[in-house]
Write a protein that holds these residues in place. Structure first.
Motif, PDB file in Angstrom:
ATOM      1  N   LEU A   1      64.043 -40.000  59.038  1.00 30.48           N
ATOM      2  CA  LEU A   1      63.520 -40.526  60.203  1.00 30.48           C
ATOM      3  C   LEU A   1      62.940 -39.646  61.241  1.00 30.48           C
ATOM      4  O   LEU A   1      61.974 -39.973  61.987  1.00 30.48           O
ATOM      5  CB  LEU A   1      64.779 -41.586  60.791  1.00 30.48           C
ATOM      6  CG  LEU A   1      64.882 -42.071  62.160  1.00 30.48           C
ATOM      7  CD1 LEU A   1      63.422 -43.049  62.206  1.00 30.48           C
ATOM      8  CD2 LEU A   1      65.675 -42.781  62.828  1.00 30.48           C
ATOM      9  N   LEU A   2      63.935 -38.368  61.296  1.00 29.17           N
ATOM     10  CA  LEU A   2      63.302 -37.419  62.497  1.00 29.17           C
ATOM     11  C   LEU A   2      61.843 -36.808  61.890  1.00 29.17           C
ATOM     12  O   LEU A   2      61.280 -36.789  63.015  1.00 29.17           O
ATOM     13  CB  LEU A   2      64.361 -36.277  62.317  1.00 29.17           C
ATOM     14  CG  LEU A   2      64.043 -35.135  63.417  1.00 29.17           C
ATOM     15  CD1 LEU A   2      64.113 -35.666  64.725  1.00 29.17           C
ATOM     16  CD2 LEU A   2      65.178 -34.053  62.895  1.00 29.17           C
ATOM     17  N   GLU A   3      61.735 -36.772  60.624  1.00 33.57           N
ATOM     18  CA  GLU A   3      60.601 -36.215  60.195  1.00 33.57           C
ATOM     19  C   GLU A   3      59.239 -37.366  60.491  1.00 33.57           C
ATOM     20  O   GLU A   3      58.209 -37.065  60.986  1.00 33.57           O
ATOM     21  CB  GLU A   3      60.329 -36.048  58.603  1.00 33.57           C
ATOM     22  CG  GLU A   3      59.046 -35.465  58.266  1.00 33.57           C
ATOM     23  CD  GLU A   3      59.269 -35.003  56.676  1.00 33.57           C
ATOM     24  OE1 GLU A   3      58.211 -35.270  55.939  1.00 33.57           O
ATOM     25  OE2 GLU A   3      60.342 -34.812  56.240  1.00 33.57           O
ATOM     26  N   TRP A   4      59.346 -38.468  60.372  1.00 29.70           N
ATOM     27  CA  TRP A   4      58.643 -39.600  60.517  1.00 29.70           C
ATOM     28  C   TRP A   4      58.417 -39.726  62.233  1.00 29.70           C
ATOM     29  O   TRP A   4      57.144 -40.017  62.623  1.00 29.70           O
ATOM     30  CB  TRP A   4      59.200 -41.092  60.314  1.00 29.70           C
ATOM     31  CG  TRP A   4      58.235 -41.905  60.678  1.00 29.70           C
ATOM     32  CD1 TRP A   4      56.931 -42.444  60.118  1.00 29.70           C
ATOM     33  CD2 TRP A   4      57.974 -42.909  62.058  1.00 29.70           C
ATOM     34  NE1 TRP A   4      56.464 -43.448  60.596  1.00 29.70           N
ATOM     35  CE2 TRP A   4      57.105 -43.826  61.975  1.00 29.70           C
ATOM     36  CE3 TRP A   4      59.147 -42.830  62.906  1.00 29.70           C
ATOM     37  CZ2 TRP A   4      56.938 -44.600  63.012  1.00 29.70           C
ATOM     38  CZ3 TRP A   4      58.860 -43.873  63.868  1.00 29.70           C
ATOM     39  CH2 TRP A   4      57.709 -44.582  63.680  1.00 29.70           C
ATOM     40  N   LEU A   5      59.363 -39.599  63.004  1.00 35.75           N
ATOM     41  CA  LEU A   5      59.150 -39.500  64.451  1.00 35.75           C
ATOM     42  C   LEU A   5      58.177 -38.594  64.979  1.00 35.75           C
ATOM     43  O   LEU A   5      57.299 -38.621  65.712  1.00 35.75           O
ATOM     44  CB  LEU A   5      60.674 -39.539  65.042  1.00 35.75           C
ATOM     45  CG  LEU A   5      61.386 -40.796  65.132  1.00 35.75           C
ATOM     46  CD1 LEU A   5      62.810 -40.450  65.528  1.00 35.75           C
ATOM     47  CD2 LEU A   5      60.909 -41.818  65.633  1.00 35.75           C
ATOM     48  N   GLY A   6      58.625 -37.235  64.439  1.00 36.58           N
ATOM     49  CA  GLY A   6      57.766 -35.918  64.730  1.00 36.58           C
ATOM     50  C   GLY A   6      56.464 -36.078  64.347  1.00 36.58           C
ATOM     51  O   GLY A   6      55.381 -35.815  65.100  1.00 36.58           O
ATOM     52  N   ALA A   7      55.981 -36.928  63.394  1.00 33.20           N
ATOM     53  CA  ALA A   7      54.498 -37.256  62.762  1.00 33.20           C
ATOM     54  C   ALA A   7      53.823 -38.277  63.560  1.00 33.20           C
ATOM     55  O   ALA A   7      52.846 -38.389  63.633  1.00 33.20           O
ATOM     56  CB  ALA A   7      54.614 -37.292  61.350  1.00 33.20           C
ATOM     57  N   ALA A   8      54.665 -39.321  63.789  1.00 29.92           N
ATOM     58  CA  ALA A   8      54.215 -40.621  64.202  1.00 29.92           C
ATOM     59  C   ALA A   8      54.062 -41.030  65.602  1.00 29.92           C
ATOM     60  O   ALA A   8      53.280 -41.741  66.156  1.00 29.92           O
ATOM     61  CB  ALA A   8      54.711 -41.732  63.420  1.00 29.92           C
ATOM     62  N   VAL A   9      55.052 -40.411  66.270  1.00 28.32           N
ATOM     63  CA  VAL A   9      55.047 -40.687  67.866  1.00 28.32           C
ATOM     64  C   VAL A   9      54.315 -39.843  68.696  1.00 28.32           C
ATOM     65  O   VAL A   9      54.117 -38.582  68.600  1.00 28.32           O
ATOM     66  CB  VAL A   9      56.771 -40.640  68.133  1.00 28.32           C
ATOM     67  CG1 VAL A   9      56.751 -40.993  69.826  1.00 28.32           C
ATOM     68  CG2 VAL A   9      57.469 -41.587  67.342  1.00 28.32           C
ATOM     69  N   THR A  10      53.457 -40.629  69.594  1.00 26.74           N
ATOM     70  CA  THR A  10      52.710 -39.866  70.584  1.00 26.74           C
ATOM     71  C   THR A  10      53.655 -39.914  71.944  1.00 26.74           C
ATOM     72  O   THR A  10      54.044 -41.065  72.383  1.00 26.74           O
ATOM     73  CB  THR A  10      51.485 -40.668  71.029  1.00 26.74           C
ATOM     74  OG1 THR A  10      50.570 -40.687  69.669  1.00 26.74           O
ATOM     75  CG2 THR A  10      50.467 -39.856  71.931  1.00 26.74           C
ATOM     76  N   TRP A  11      53.938 -38.755  72.681  1.00 28.38           N
ATOM     77  CA  TRP A  11      54.765 -38.703  73.435  1.00 28.38           C
ATOM     78  C   TRP A  11      54.364 -38.889  74.715  1.00 28.38           C
ATOM     79  O   TRP A  11      52.942 -38.367  75.178  1.00 28.38           O
ATOM     80  CB  TRP A  11      55.716 -37.471  73.450  1.00 28.38           C
ATOM     81  CG  TRP A  11      56.534 -37.515  72.105  1.00 28.38           C
ATOM     82  CD1 TRP A  11      56.328 -36.818  71.071  1.00 28.38           C
ATOM     83  CD2 TRP A  11      57.812 -38.059  71.944  1.00 28.38           C
ATOM     84  NE1 TRP A  11      57.266 -37.139  70.023  1.00 28.38           N
ATOM     85  CE2 TRP A  11      58.258 -37.959  70.516  1.00 28.38           C
ATOM     86  CE3 TRP A  11      58.683 -38.832  72.675  1.00 28.38           C
ATOM     87  CZ2 TRP A  11      59.471 -38.322  70.013  1.00 28.38           C
ATOM     88  CZ3 TRP A  11      59.702 -39.521  72.372  1.00 28.38           C
ATOM     89  CH2 TRP A  11      60.261 -39.106  70.842  1.00 28.38           C
TER      90      TRP A  11
END
Length: 173
Positions: free
Chosen positions: A19-29
């Protein structure tokens, strides 16, 4: 007086590293806040004078919504993410706006990344304070009663790494 009536499941997420890896790759902050970066999915939840657009809930977060519904009895339709880049990123004492939520639903927080503590302070007796660690993959639930009686914060913590807080809500329409 005992601490706030929270629900804490330290191993809620089956694969917190994924989940952490996906968030790092997918989310635009969103970088409009000084203390931390944010992102929002699902029905908009506007706070701290920041308005968010409606964005479809990704499948990776929808899975968590289903699990939250099974464990807590309500189905979130919003996920507001907070990125704490290191121990200097923090959030001061506050209560969430429960008027914006479906009555009786509260706020569910999934934490991934570095373990940080959530601190609570009683609204009626500021000397009453409690802290709980939020480990990688944990779920913390705060009911409406917790928001009415307690303030909560994420204090600064020296030497810790990145943490992402996924806060799930059912927004009143």
């Amino acid at each position: 007086m005992s601490g706030p009536p929270i629900h804490l499941d330290p191993a809620f997420v089956a694969s917190p590293d994924a989940l952490l890896e996906w968030l790092g790759a997918a989310v635009t902050w969103d970088e409009r806040m000084r203390a931390r970066k944010t992102a929002s999915f699902g029905v908009p939840y506007d706070y701290s004078q920041i308005a968010y657009q409606a964005v479809p809930m990704p499948a990776e977060l929808e899975i968590l919504c289903v699990r939250i519904e099974a464990e807590l009895g309500f189905r979130p339709d919003n996920c507001l993410l907070n990125l704490y880049s290191d121990g200097a990123s923090s959030m001061g004492f506050h209560s969430d706006d429960i008027a914006a939520l479906v009555p009786g639903t509260g706020v569910a927080i999934v934490s991934v990344g570095a373990t940080r503590s959530i601190a609570y302070r009683s609204k009626t007796d500021s000397s009453l304070r409690f802290e709980y660690p939020l480990p990688h993959g944990s779920l913390l639930y705060m009911s409406d009663a917790v928001q009415q009686d307690w303030l909560h914060a994420i204090p600064k913590a020296d030497g810790v790494g990145e943490r992402i807080s996924l806060t799930f809500r059912a927004i009143r329409k």
